[in-house]
Motif scaffolding. Structure first.
Motif, PDB file in Angstrom:
ATOM      1  N   CYS A  12       0.849  -1.191   0.000  1.00 59.76           N
ATOM      2  CA  CYS A  12       0.000   0.000   0.000  1.00 59.76           C
ATOM      3  C   CYS A  12       0.889   1.247   0.000  1.00 59.76           C
ATOM      4  O   CYS A  12       1.828   1.336   0.782  1.00 59.76           O
ATOM      5  CB  CYS A  12      -0.914   0.000   1.229  1.00 59.76           C
ATOM      6  SG  CYS A  12      -1.833   1.525   1.395  1.00 59.76           S
ATOM      7  N   CYS A  15      -0.009   3.181   3.692  1.00 62.04           N
ATOM      8  CA  CYS A  15       0.320   2.639   5.013  1.00 62.04           C
ATOM      9  C   CYS A  15       1.383   1.551   4.953  1.00 62.04           C
ATOM     10  O   CYS A  15       1.763   0.999   5.983  1.00 62.04           O
ATOM     11  CB  CYS A  15      -0.939   2.133   5.714  1.00 62.04           C
ATOM     12  SG  CYS A  15      -1.580   0.595   5.036  1.00 62.04           S
ATOM     13  N   CYS A  32      -6.833  -1.111  -0.055  1.00 59.25           N
ATOM     14  CA  CYS A  32      -5.967  -1.620   1.002  1.00 59.25           C
ATOM     15  C   CYS A  32      -6.829  -2.149   2.144  1.00 59.25           C
ATOM     16  O   CYS A  32      -7.789  -1.497   2.554  1.00 59.25           O
ATOM     17  CB  CYS A  32      -5.057  -0.509   1.490  1.00 59.25           C
ATOM     18  SG  CYS A  32      -4.132  -0.935   2.968  1.00 59.25           S
ATOM     19  N   CYS A  35      -5.948   0.453   5.371  1.00 58.61           N
ATOM     20  CA  CYS A  35      -6.295   1.878   5.437  1.00 58.61           C
ATOM     21  C   CYS A  35      -7.351   2.275   4.421  1.00 58.61           C
ATOM     22  O   CYS A  35      -7.844   3.398   4.453  1.00 58.61           O
ATOM     23  CB  CYS A  35      -5.046   2.743   5.279  1.00 58.61           C
ATOM     24  SG  CYS A  35      -4.394   2.798   3.613  1.00 58.61           S
TER      25      CYS A  35
END
Ligand SMILES: [Zn+2]
Ligand SMILES: [Zn+2]
Lengths: 208, 208
Positions: A12, A15, A32, A35
């Motif tokens: 991601c 994050c 993701c 997040c």
């Protein structure tokens, strides 16, 4: 050497969670699991966006360097300064370290950034056989130095308020400063939209 | 999913070259570097959350004097004028350079302030496992804003402005300057101590 993209995994961008790249349904974008940001193996449209920002940066360099960035009026006299003439004045006044610093921050850094990104883009698109490690190093330097170009703009904003002494001395910002601010923003956006993993993707088939 | 949760937690992909690296057994205060491109993959910091909390709170308190007290005062032919970080932006706005005023305000005031607030609230919530949904928003905002905070660059431009102006008139350093120097150092230190990976991991450990 196994890469995430070969293993069907994606990191991601936001994050940094490593996860399987799966779409909920065809046509829908992958998200993701941690997040909720859009999940992609590589930054989407990285090459195109970086080209756009870089070329726009080159174009904005023209007004940034030809229009005056600030005007110093001292006891009724004074003329507008462009970035380059400002550097010259500093050098003539014997302030060499400052002259070099302003030259590096305002002229050298934006140019190096834009030229460096152009080189990276061409290397990725034309499959040039450049060392991937060195290209990555160059990208990291480009990413790091970019923000220091704001030096001149901050300095102008300090001087404009500091030297506001009515008829004795005033300093005002010129249109070149706004153009230069745009150059700095564009170069930062260009560096952020470039995905350094593209440099290494050229090597992937042979390494696997 | 073929990867078990435990295995995928130790497996990490390099953000610069996409190489899969196993980060198992990384101890506190140690760094993990990518074997292929040398990128810093993880840096476990000791007591990161408490330290970031303390540093960001101190920095937030210092923001008030740093932004509002005079940074320096210039005296020229009997006239005196002071500059603060705030009125630097106001002056640029008044002179019509709104785009430049926005850029200066954004990078030297708005983003640093937001970043400090984000660091403080993220670490506070993460410390006590509060509001996981809000934590995600805060961590994502931090990720997107962190490139635009430029207090260190502003510091250097203050220095350049001081050297440039010291021949023009009588220059006096104000309290704002000292507050600003400490603020800048605290900000850099807080950003360096902050470990977003740890916050994400704590968030996940709780929600899973
Ligand atoms: Zn994520
Ligand atoms: Zn790597």
């Amino acid at each position: 050497m196994k890469t995430a993209i070969n293993a069907g995994l994606a990191l991601c961008h936001c994050c940094h969670k490593l996860q399987r790249l799966v779409k909920a349904s065809p046509g829908e974008r992958a998200c993701c699991i941690r997040c909720g940001s859009g999940l992609h193996a590589r930054l989407p449209n990285s090459i195109m966006l970086t080209w756009g920002y870089t070329l726009a940066g080159f174009i904005m360099m023209i007004p940034a360097n030809f229009y005056p960035i600030m005007t110093v009026v001292y006891l009724g006299r004074g003329e507008p300064d462009t970035i380059m003439s400002g550097v010259m004045h500093l050098a003539q006044a014997g302030m060499y370290p400052i002259a070099i610093l302003v030259f590096v921050a305002s002229i050298a850094v934006p140019l190096i950034k834009l030229l460096g990104l152009t080189l990276l883009l061409l290397a990725v698109q034309r499959h040039w056989k450049l060392s991937a490690r060195q290209c990555t190093l160059m990208y990291r330097i480009i990413e790091f130095i970019g923000r220091w170009s704001m030096l001149d703009l901050f300095m102008i904003s300090v001087l404009v308020t500091l030297v506001d002494l009515g008829s004795i001395a005033t300093i005002t910002a010129g249109p070149g400063a706004s153009a230069f601010a745009t150059v700095v923003v564009l170069t930062i956006l260009a560096a952020l939209s470039f995905d350094p993993r593209l440099i290494w993707d050229r090597e992937a088939p042979r390494n696997d | 999913m073929s990867l078990s949760a435990a295995a995928s937690n130790r497996l990490h992909a390099c953000h610069d070259c996409d190489l899969l690296v196993n980060l198992a057994g990384l101890s506190v205060n140690s760094r993990a570097k990518c074997p292929r491109c040398g990128a810093l993959l993880a840096h476990k910091k000791f007591d990161s959350i408490n330290r970031t909390l303390a540093l960001s709170l101190t920095a937030l308190l210092l923001f008030i004097p740093a932004a509002t007290l005079p940074v320096m005062t210039i005296k020229l032919l009997g006239h005196a004028n002071a500059n603060t970080m705030l009125n630097g932006v106001v002056q640029l706005l008044n002179s019509g350079s709104w785009w430049m005023a926005f850029m200066v305000a954004f990078c030297s005031l708005i983003v640093p302030l937001l970043l400090l607030l984000l660091l403080f609230t993220t670490c506070l919530f993460s410390r006590f496992y509060l509001f996981p949904k809000i934590q995600i928003v805060l961590l994502k905002s931090h990720h997107h804003l962190k490139h635009w905070g430029m207090l260190d660059v502003y510091m250097l431009s203050l220095l350049v402005a001081i050297i440039k102006m010291k021949d023009l008139g009588d220059l006096q350093m104000g309290t704002g300057l000292y507050a600003f120097i400490v603020l800048m150092l605290l900000m850099v230190y807080a950003q360096q101590q902050f470990d977003s990976h740890e916050c994400w991991d704590r968030l996940e450990g709780r929600s899973a």
